[in-house]
Design an enzyme around this catalytic site. Structure first.
Site, mmCIF file in Angstrom:
data_model
loop_
_atom_site.group_PDB
_atom_site.id
_atom_site.type_symbol
_atom_site.label_atom_id
_atom_site.label_comp_id
_atom_site.label_asym_id
_atom_site.label_seq_id
_atom_site.Cartn_x
_atom_site.Cartn_y
_atom_site.Cartn_z
ATOM 1 N N CYS A 58 -6.002 17.653 11.670
ATOM 2 C CA CYS A 58 -5.410 17.064 10.463
ATOM 3 C C CYS A 58 -6.284 17.392 9.252
ATOM 4 C CB CYS A 58 -5.296 15.551 10.611
ATOM 5 S SG CYS A 58 -4.275 14.982 11.984
ATOM 6 N N ARG A 99 6.759 11.818 10.600
ATOM 7 C CA ARG A 99 5.871 12.734 9.869
ATOM 8 C C ARG A 99 4.654 13.103 10.710
ATOM 9 N NH1 ARG A 99 4.543 16.413 8.634
ATOM 10 N NH2 ARG A 99 3.589 17.307 6.784
ATOM 11 N N CYS A 125 3.308 16.763 12.410
ATOM 12 C CA CYS A 125 1.965 17.345 12.271
ATOM 13 C C CYS A 125 1.463 17.854 13.623
ATOM 14 C CB CYS A 125 0.987 16.313 11.710
ATOM 15 S SG CYS A 125 1.255 15.899 9.971
#
Length: 273
Positions: free
Chosen positions: A182, A230, A234
């Site tokens: 991330c 969301r 990812c």
């Protein structure tokens, strides 16, 4: 000597050529950012998420499930039935479950207890269909009721601190065939993918902007995305195993982002490209 002078002159000429566009690029960047900001203002007028929020409010108040009950007695942390401002304080520790829950996982708790809708039924439902579609609409309603509120996640409980540390480790954990985390996209200032700026979620300003504008309506595919969706996307982009809906993995990442954004303003539902 002549060759040396010629080489130096050529180097200076090339250097000037390389440096000159920098100013134009800076001007272009400023103009681009201004144009994108204007575009976002235009598309934000009449957010399609408003329609989902209206449906979500009706679903919140309508009896449903094996127990034929509404969700009006669901406690999102501010007392049974209190929706105003609740999303701005989530995720949070709930004494009645002994767990840290975000909005979707808390709603699953309420659906199971009040309506008799099994949690697994929501988890197994396809995205934007069946029980997950109902969830999306209810989420849209609840986050709309926190629009303009300050992000205020209480980090005092030990389990919240544990979740924050877990979320932080996950945020920086590199995985998948492309070996990125991330943090690869959201761990530095000034990064973007094509025309999309990437907020630095490790800092307050970026976390407030990122966390505070999701869930959101995505103009590019005409879809409303919850934070759970969301985050799953990812993981998909990392080409790694996607987390289970409402799992500790997604809740921990949410705690990390929300805590970093504490004090920012909720602008939900957001609207994205």
């Amino acid at each position: 000597m002549k060759k040396t002078v010629t080489a130096v002159a050529l180097l200076c000429a090339l250097s000037s050529t390389a440096i000159a566009p920098t100013f134009a690029a800076d001007d272009d960047e400023a103009a681009r950012l201004k144009a994108i900001e204007e575009y976002r203002k235009q598309i934000a007028d009449g957010n399609p998420s408003d329609l989902l929020a209206m449906e979500g409010e009706e679903l919140w108040r309508t009896p449903y499930g094996p127990k034929n009950q509404s969700l009006e007695q669901c406690d999102l942390g501010l007392g049974p039935g209190v929706v105003k401002g609740a999303a701005a304080k989530l995720p949070r520790y709930f004494p009645d479950t002994g767990k840290v829950e975000d909005l979707e996982s808390r709603l699953m708790t309420c659906m199971e207890r009040l309506q008799g809708v099994e949690r697994q039924k929501v988890i197994d439902s396809p995205w934007r269909k069946g029980e997950k579609l109902r969830m999306d609409k209810i989420v849209a309603y609840i986050v709309t009721e926190s629009n303009g509120e300050k992000i205020d996640v209480d980090m005092s409980h030990p389990k919240m601190k544990e979740m924050y540390e877990l979320g932080k480790r996950m945020f920086f954990y590199r995985t998948g065939p492309f070996d990125f985390s991330c943090a690869t996209c959201h761990g530095k200032d000034g990064q973007r993918i094509r025309l999309q700026e990437l907020p630095n979620l490790t800092k307050h300003e970026g976390a407030a902007a990122g966390w505070g504008s999701w869930p959101a309506y995505r103009v590019s595919n005409s879809q409303f995305w919850t934070m759970q969706m969301r985050l799953n996307d990812c993981f998909r982009q990392q080409r790694t195993a996607e987390p289970i809906y409402g799992s500790d993995a997604t809740i921990a990442l949410s705690v990390y982002m929300a805590a970093n954004g504490n004090g920012g303003v909720m602008l939900t539902p957001g609207i994205k490209r």
